[in-house]
Design an enzyme around this catalytic site. Structure first.
Site, short mmCIF file in Angstrom:
data_model
loop_
_atom_site.label_atom_id
_atom_site.label_comp_id
_atom_site.label_asym_id
_atom_site.label_seq_id
_atom_site.Cartn_x
_atom_site.Cartn_y
_atom_site.Cartn_z
N ASP A 7 8.87 17.47 6.42
CA ASP A 7 7.77 16.69 6.96
C ASP A 7 6.51 17.55 6.77
OD1 ASP A 7 6.37 14.69 8.50
OD2 ASP A 7 6.51 16.03 10.22
N ASP A 9 2.84 17.19 8.67
CA ASP A 9 2.09 17.51 9.89
C ASP A 9 3.03 17.97 11.00
OD1 ASP A 9 -0.12 16.63 8.46
OD2 ASP A 9 -0.09 14.63 9.35
N ASP A 17 -2.82 14.57 17.56
CA ASP A 17 -2.66 13.18 17.98
C ASP A 17 -3.83 12.33 17.49
OD1 ASP A 17 -0.20 13.63 19.20
OD2 ASP A 17 -1.10 14.07 21.15
N CYS A 89 3.85 7.84 3.03
CA CYS A 89 3.79 6.43 3.38
C CYS A 89 2.38 6.15 3.84
CB CYS A 89 4.79 6.09 4.49
SG CYS A 89 4.55 4.42 5.15
N HIS A 91 1.25 3.33 5.00
CA HIS A 91 1.25 2.14 5.84
C HIS A 91 1.13 2.45 7.32
CE1 HIS A 91 3.68 1.16 2.16
NE2 HIS A 91 2.68 0.29 2.09
N LYS A 101 8.86 6.57 7.92
CA LYS A 101 9.92 7.13 8.77
C LYS A 101 9.79 6.53 10.17
CE LYS A 101 8.42 11.26 7.62
NZ LYS A 101 8.20 12.70 7.67
N ASP A 126 9.56 17.62 12.83
CA ASP A 126 9.21 17.97 14.21
C ASP A 126 9.35 16.79 15.15
OD1 ASP A 126 6.95 16.64 13.13
OD2 ASP A 126 5.63 17.64 14.56
#
Length: 178
Positions: A7, A9, A17, A89, A91, A101, A126
């Site tokens: 992954d 980030d 966030d 992705c 989207h 995911k 994570d």
């Protein structure tokens, strides 16, 4: 082939966030770039699978995302390694795609790109959604405590999940045991 799927980030770079919206906000986690380079130099194929709904949300554009990935490649290259593939992705969560995911579309695409059997391939994330995407195609789930990892530890993890402090610890383990 020794394939490792990461992954982005929270595993390679700091997470937020509020999204990572620029190259200036894309800050590698301590030891992550060096870990990728060391694995690459040891013969590992490194692939990144990252949800980037900030594109769909209009927080940044494709050129900015590509600039972040150029920076990742540049930094890893400075240490003598490389990232072999970056899948993302674009989207949002309501776009009904198969690549976001926890669905396994990106992971399957990586498998096709490298003509690799994904069973047992380590997928490092994570969050639970990272692990679920890998599990759907038989990957070994690996959670790091960086990014959202500590929060993810507070929830039930899939059986067999390996837990490491960070990507550097994952790399040390793989390099010592492969």
């Amino acid at each position: 082939m020794k394939l490792l799927i990461l992954d982005r980030d929270g595993v390679i770079n700091q997470d937020s966030d509020d999204y990572i919206k620029s190259v200036a906000e894309w800050l590698p986690l301590p030891g992550a770039v060096e870990a990728i380079a060391a694995l690459s130099k040891a013969g590992w194929t490194i692939a990144v699978a990252t949800n980037q709904s900030g594109l769909a949300r209009g927080y940044f554009d494709l050129a900015t995302l590509e600039a972040m990935h150029v920076e990742l490649q540049r930094l890893v290259g400075e240490h003598g390694g490389r990232v072999d593939a970056i899948h993302y992705c674009p989207h949002g969560p309501d776009d009904d795609c198969t690549c976001r995911k926890p669905l396994p579309g990106m992971i399957e695409a990586i498998g096709r790109q490298f003509d690799a059997d994904l069973r047992g391939v380590w997928l490092v994330g994570d969050s639970l959604r990272d692990l679920e995407a890998g599990l759907a195609v038989g990957c070994q789930p690996v959670l790091v405590k960086t990014g959202k990892g500590e929060r993810s530890l507070a929830k039930p993890l899939p059986a067999g999940t390996l837990v490491f402090d960070d990507l550097a610890a994952v790399a040390r383990h793989l390099l010592q045991n492969s």
